[in-house]
Design a protein around this motif. Sequence first.
Motif, PDB file in Angstrom:
ATOM      1  N   MET A   6      -2.405  -5.655  11.561  1.00  0.00           N
ATOM      2  CA  MET A   6      -2.151  -4.318  11.016  1.00  0.00           C
ATOM      3  C   MET A   6      -1.720  -3.351  12.116  1.00  0.00           C
ATOM      4  O   MET A   6      -1.655  -2.141  11.889  1.00  0.00           O
ATOM      5  N   ASP A   7      -1.512  -3.901  13.313  1.00  0.00           N
ATOM      6  CA  ASP A   7      -1.071  -3.093  14.455  1.00  0.00           C
ATOM      7  C   ASP A   7      -2.103  -2.086  14.924  1.00  0.00           C
ATOM      8  O   ASP A   7      -1.742  -0.997  15.378  1.00  0.00           O
ATOM      9  N   LYS A   8      -3.372  -2.439  14.805  1.00  0.00           N
ATOM     10  CA  LYS A   8      -4.399  -1.555  15.360  1.00  0.00           C
ATOM     11  C   LYS A   8      -4.549  -1.942  16.828  1.00  0.00           C
ATOM     12  O   LYS A   8      -5.053  -3.036  17.128  1.00  0.00           O
ATOM     13  N   PRO A   9      -4.131  -1.091  17.729  1.00  0.00           N
ATOM     14  CA  PRO A   9      -4.171  -1.499  19.140  1.00  0.00           C
ATOM     15  C   PRO A   9      -5.598  -1.737  19.621  1.00  0.00           C
ATOM     16  O   PRO A   9      -5.830  -2.485  20.554  1.00  0.00           O
ATOM     17  N   TRP A  10      -6.552  -1.116  18.937  1.00  0.00           N
ATOM     18  CA  TRP A  10      -7.948  -1.242  19.381  1.00  0.00           C
ATOM     19  C   TRP A  10      -8.618  -2.512  18.859  1.00  0.00           C
ATOM     20  O   TRP A  10      -9.788  -2.759  19.155  1.00  0.00           O
ATOM     21  N   ALA A  11      -7.881  -3.322  18.097  1.00  0.00           N
ATOM     22  CA  ALA A  11      -8.492  -4.563  17.580  1.00  0.00           C
ATOM     23  C   ALA A  11      -9.000  -5.421  18.738  1.00  0.00           C
ATOM     24  O   ALA A  11      -9.994  -6.134  18.615  1.00  0.00           O
ATOM     25  N   LYS A  12      -8.358  -5.298  19.893  1.00  0.00           N
ATOM     26  CA  LYS A  12      -8.777  -6.076  21.071  1.00  0.00           C
ATOM     27  C   LYS A  12     -10.139  -5.616  21.601  1.00  0.00           C
ATOM     28  O   LYS A  12     -10.763  -6.312  22.395  1.00  0.00           O
ATOM     29  N   ASP A  13     -10.600  -4.451  21.171  1.00  0.00           N
ATOM     30  CA  ASP A  13     -11.886  -3.944  21.653  1.00  0.00           C
ATOM     31  C   ASP A  13     -13.057  -4.340  20.752  1.00  0.00           C
ATOM     32  O   ASP A  13     -14.196  -3.944  20.987  1.00  0.00           O
TER      33      ASP A  13
ATOM     34  N   ILE B 247     -12.597   0.405  11.059  1.00  0.00           N
ATOM     35  CA  ILE B 247     -11.687   1.564  11.063  1.00  0.00           C
ATOM     36  C   ILE B 247     -12.498   2.864  11.083  1.00  0.00           C
ATOM     37  O   ILE B 247     -12.232   3.780  11.848  1.00  0.00           O
ATOM     38  N   TYR B 248     -13.542   2.885  10.249  1.00  0.00           N
ATOM     39  CA  TYR B 248     -14.410   4.066  10.214  1.00  0.00           C
ATOM     40  C   TYR B 248     -15.031   4.337  11.593  1.00  0.00           C
ATOM     41  O   TYR B 248     -15.057   5.459  12.078  1.00  0.00           O
ATOM     42  N   ARG B 249     -15.523   3.275  12.218  1.00  0.00           N
ATOM     43  CA  ARG B 249     -16.159   3.446  13.537  1.00  0.00           C
ATOM     44  C   ARG B 249     -15.155   3.936  14.574  1.00  0.00           C
ATOM     45  O   ARG B 249     -15.486   4.759  15.418  1.00  0.00           O
ATOM     46  N   LYS B 250     -13.943   3.403  14.506  1.00  0.00           N
ATOM     47  CA  LYS B 250     -12.930   3.860  15.474  1.00  0.00           C
ATOM     48  C   LYS B 250     -12.662   5.349  15.257  1.00  0.00           C
ATOM     49  O   LYS B 250     -12.645   6.128  16.203  1.00  0.00           O
ATOM     50  N   ASN B 251     -12.490   5.745  13.988  1.00  0.00           N
ATOM     51  CA  ASN B 251     -12.199   7.152  13.693  1.00  0.00           C
ATOM     52  C   ASN B 251     -13.361   8.066  14.036  1.00  0.00           C
ATOM     53  O   ASN B 251     -13.178   9.187  14.488  1.00  0.00           O
TER      54      ASN B 251
ATOM     55  N   LYS C 192     -13.394 -13.834  13.813  1.00  0.00           N
ATOM     56  CA  LYS C 192     -12.041 -14.148  14.289  1.00  0.00           C
ATOM     57  C   LYS C 192     -11.008 -13.733  13.246  1.00  0.00           C
ATOM     58  O   LYS C 192      -9.954 -13.187  13.576  1.00  0.00           O
ATOM     59  N   GLN C 193     -11.356 -13.983  11.981  1.00  0.00           N
ATOM     60  CA  GLN C 193     -10.403 -13.664  10.916  1.00  0.00           C
ATOM     61  C   GLN C 193     -10.156 -12.165  10.789  1.00  0.00           C
ATOM     62  O   GLN C 193      -9.031 -11.706  10.819  1.00  0.00           O
ATOM     63  N   PHE C 194     -11.210 -11.395  10.647  1.00  0.00           N
ATOM     64  CA  PHE C 194     -10.919  -9.981  10.387  1.00  0.00           C
ATOM     65  C   PHE C 194     -10.430  -9.243  11.634  1.00  0.00           C
ATOM     66  O   PHE C 194      -9.675  -8.279  11.542  1.00  0.00           O
ATOM     67  N   PHE C 195     -10.809  -9.741  12.825  1.00  0.00           N
ATOM     68  CA  PHE C 195     -10.234  -9.158  14.048  1.00  0.00           C
ATOM     69  C   PHE C 195      -8.716  -9.392  14.031  1.00  0.00           C
ATOM     70  O   PHE C 195      -7.931  -8.511  14.359  1.00  0.00           O
ATOM     71  N   LYS C 196      -8.340 -10.613  13.644  1.00  0.00           N
ATOM     72  CA  LYS C 196      -6.922 -10.972  13.617  1.00  0.00           C
ATOM     73  C   LYS C 196      -6.164 -10.107  12.612  1.00  0.00           C
ATOM     74  O   LYS C 196      -5.076  -9.599  12.901  1.00  0.00           O
ATOM     75  N   VAL C 197      -6.756  -9.913  11.425  1.00  0.00           N
ATOM     76  CA  VAL C 197      -6.074  -9.112  10.406  1.00  0.00           C
ATOM     77  C   VAL C 197      -5.858  -7.679  10.916  1.00  0.00           C
ATOM     78  O   VAL C 197      -4.784  -7.107  10.746  1.00  0.00           O
ATOM     79  N   LEU C 198      -6.875  -7.127  11.594  1.00  0.00           N
ATOM     80  CA  LEU C 198      -6.705  -5.765  12.127  1.00  0.00           C
ATOM     81  C   LEU C 198      -5.610  -5.735  13.192  1.00  0.00           C
ATOM     82  O   LEU C 198      -4.844  -4.777  13.292  1.00  0.00           O
ATOM     83  N   GLU C 199      -5.527  -6.803  13.946  1.00  0.00           N
ATOM     84  CA  GLU C 199      -4.470  -6.894  14.955  1.00  0.00           C
ATOM     85  C   GLU C 199      -3.102  -6.947  14.267  1.00  0.00           C
ATOM     86  O   GLU C 199      -2.163  -6.257  14.679  1.00  0.00           O
TER      87      GLU C 199
ATOM     88  N   ASP D  49      -4.398  -0.460   0.739  1.00  0.00           N
ATOM     89  CA  ASP D  49      -3.063   0.164   0.712  1.00  0.00           C
ATOM     90  C   ASP D  49      -2.277  -0.182   1.963  1.00  0.00           C
ATOM     91  O   ASP D  49      -1.108  -0.530   1.908  1.00  0.00           O
ATOM     92  N   GLU D  50      -2.943  -0.063   3.084  1.00  0.00           N
ATOM     93  CA  GLU D  50      -2.236  -0.309   4.346  1.00  0.00           C
ATOM     94  C   GLU D  50      -1.803  -1.770   4.453  1.00  0.00           C
ATOM     95  O   GLU D  50      -0.696  -2.073   4.907  1.00  0.00           O
ATOM     96  N   LEU D  51      -2.686  -2.675   4.018  1.00  0.00           N
ATOM     97  CA  LEU D  51      -2.338  -4.101   4.043  1.00  0.00           C
ATOM     98  C   LEU D  51      -1.126  -4.367   3.154  1.00  0.00           C
ATOM     99  O   LEU D  51      -0.238  -5.138   3.504  1.00  0.00           O
ATOM    100  N   THR D  52      -1.105  -3.682   2.010  1.00  0.00           N
ATOM    101  CA  THR D  52       0.007  -3.866   1.069  1.00  0.00           C
ATOM    102  C   THR D  52       1.299  -3.321   1.669  1.00  0.00           C
ATOM    103  O   THR D  52       2.328  -4.004   1.704  1.00  0.00           O
ATOM    104  N   GLU D  53       1.177  -2.102   2.186  1.00  0.00           N
ATOM    105  CA  GLU D  53       2.328  -1.442   2.799  1.00  0.00           C
ATOM    106  C   GLU D  53       2.937  -2.286   3.916  1.00  0.00           C
ATOM    107  O   GLU D  53       4.148  -2.374   4.058  1.00  0.00           O
ATOM    108  N   LYS D  54       2.072  -2.904   4.707  1.00  0.00           N
ATOM    109  CA  LYS D  54       2.569  -3.676   5.842  1.00  0.00           C
ATOM    110  C   LYS D  54       2.961  -5.093   5.445  1.00  0.00           C
ATOM    111  O   LYS D  54       3.263  -5.930   6.306  1.00  0.00           O
ATOM    112  N   GLY D  55       2.915  -5.357   4.140  1.00  0.00           N
ATOM    113  CA  GLY D  55       3.355  -6.659   3.642  1.00  0.00           C
ATOM    114  C   GLY D  55       2.457  -7.811   4.055  1.00  0.00           C
ATOM    115  O   GLY D  55       2.900  -8.954   4.161  1.00  0.00           O
TER     116      GLY D  55
END
Length: 560
Positions: free
Chosen positions: A347-354, A314-318, A338-345, A267-273
Motif C-alpha cells: 500500500m506504499d506505507k513507507p513506515w511498514a518497514k518499522d 495505521i491508527y498507531r502511526k497517525n 509477515k502477511q499484513f506487514f507485506k500488504v501495508l508495504e 477503500d485504500e486497498l481497492t483504490e490501489k487495485g
Amino acid sequence: MDYKGYIASKIEIDGIDKETISSFIEVPPTNEMGDFALPCFRFSKAMRKSPIEIANLLKDAFTTDDVIKEVNAVNGYLNFKINRGGFSQKLIEEILEKGEDYGKSDIGNGKTICIDYSSINIAKPFHIGHLSTTVIGSALCKIFRFLGYKVVGINHLGDYGTQFGKLIVAFKKWSSIEKVQKGRLTELTSIYVKYHEEAENNPSLDDEARHYFKLIEEGDKEANELFNLFKQITLEEVEKIYKLLNVEFDSYAGESFYNDKMGVVIDELTEKGLLKTSDKAKIVDLEKYDMPPCLILKSDGSSLYATRDMAAAIYRKNTYDFYKCLYVVAYQQNLHFKQFFKVLELMDKPWAKDLEHVAYGMVSLTDGAMSTRSGRVVLLEDVIKKCIEKAQNIIEEKTPDLDGKEEVARKVGTGSVIFGALCNNKIKDIVFSYDKVLNFDGETCPYVQYTVARCNSVLSKGGEIGEFDTNNLNEDEYALVSVLGRFKEVVLDAGEKREPSFITRYALELASVFNKFYFNCKIMGSEEKVKNLRLSLTKAVQTVLTNAFTLLGIEIPEKM
Ligand code: ARG
C-alpha cells in the motif's frame, strides 16, 4: 568516559568514520586479553588486507598514553589495555552518584516506540501461554524508557468476534449478572465451554449467537452492556495479575476499537487495485512473495484479524508517529505478521518497514499434575501463587526468623516466574519447573536476589564509605569493575535485539563475580582504604543489580 570513542579517535582508516570504528570495538570475554578489542576483519574489505596484517599496521600506528596503556595485535584483533585505576575510579564514582539512574541513556530522545504485548482475549482464561508476551513486552517497555524513548505499551485486546455472540447466548441460557459477578472469569469460561457442548447437538444456537454478535456490532444497548460486563470482569481479573508482575499499559485499544476504522483501509486497498475477490471473500494475493493470500473480508463482509491489525497499525502511526512498532507475539503467528506487514508495504506505507514482530517460544510445565486440570489450561495466577507458596516453604525452612517472610516470599515467588520466562533467548521454548526456578544456588532469581541481600548486609555493617584508592586492584576486584562497566552496553544491546534475557544473563554473571569477590576478599577488618574500595564496589553491585532487576520488573527483598 567513552573509551570506545576515545580509542576510535586515535585510529585512522581511509573511508571509515570514527563512529563506525567505535561501534566495532568489543569488550573481550576475559580480562587477560585486554579491556577492549577491535576485530580487524571488519576492515578487510576497505583496506584489502588480511585481518592479521591490518592489526599489525594499526598497532604500529597507535600511540599509547595515560588512558590507553598498552596495545597488542593478536590473531587479527587489536587488544587494548586501559589505565585500570583511572577507569575503575570513574566508573565506581559514576555508579554511586547516579544510583537508580545509572545506565540510563538519551539515545531514544524524541523517538516513540509502540509495544503491543500481552494482548489477552476477553472472557478467556489468562493462562501460562500469556506469560512470555506479558513479561517480555513489559521488560522491553521498561528498557526502552530507560534508553530515553517514549514508549506506548498497548494491550491489543481480543474483544471482537462471534465468540461474544456465543457468550451472550450462553449467559442468557445458563447464567445471570449475579452468577457472573460471583464466579467471574471462571463462570464466563465455564458457560462458554457449556455452549460448545450444547451447540454440537443444537446448531440453532449458532444462529442465535450470530444474531447477538450482529447486535453488538450494530450498537444494540443490551448486547453491548453484556459485552462490556464480560470485558470489565476479564480486565479486573487480569489487572490483579498485572499488578503482581509489575506490568502496566498506556492503552487498552483492542480489536473492537477498530470497528469503525477499517473502511478506509478497504477503500485504500481497492483504490490501489490490491483487493481481489476469491470465493466471494476479499483477499490480497501474496503469491509473488511466497505467501498464502491475506484475507481481508469474509464472504459475509465481516472483517478479519489481519484487517484489524492493519487498521491498528495505521491508527498507531497517525496517533503516535512511532519510530518502531513492536508486536510481542508467539512465533505461531509469524505468517500473520509477515502477511499484513507485506500488504501495508504494497500500500506504499513507507513506515511498514518499522513494524516488527518480536517472536518468542512456547512455555510448558514439567509438573504434569499441574499442566492440565481436568482438561483445562494452567492459569497464570495459579502458577504465580504456587511459586509464592513454594518460596514461602523454602524460606520457612532456611530462615524461619526472617522479618516480613510473606513479602519476601511474594517477591521471590513472582520474581522467579518472571525470571524463568526471561532467562533464555526468547525464541527458545521453555519448560517451566518450580524446582528449577526456585533453586537458590542455581542460575535463578533468588540467587541474584540473595546476592543483593548479601550486599545490603555488608553495607549496613560497613557504615559510611570514605575515600578509596583504585590503583592496585586485585584480580577479583578488577573482574567486578569490568563486569560493572558493561551494564550500559548490555542494556543498549537488550533494546536493540529486543532481548531482555541479555539483562537476566548479565545479572547472573555480575552476581556470580561478586560472590567470588566476596569469598576471596575480606571487607570488614581490612585496611581503611581497601575496606572503602570493597564497600564501594559492593554498593556499585547492589545498585547495578537493582537497576537490572527493575528493568525486568522484578522486586528485590531488603533481607533474605
Ligand atoms: N489476542 C491475540 C492472541 O491471543 C494476540 C494479539 C497480538 N497482537 C496483535 N496486534 N495481533 O492470539
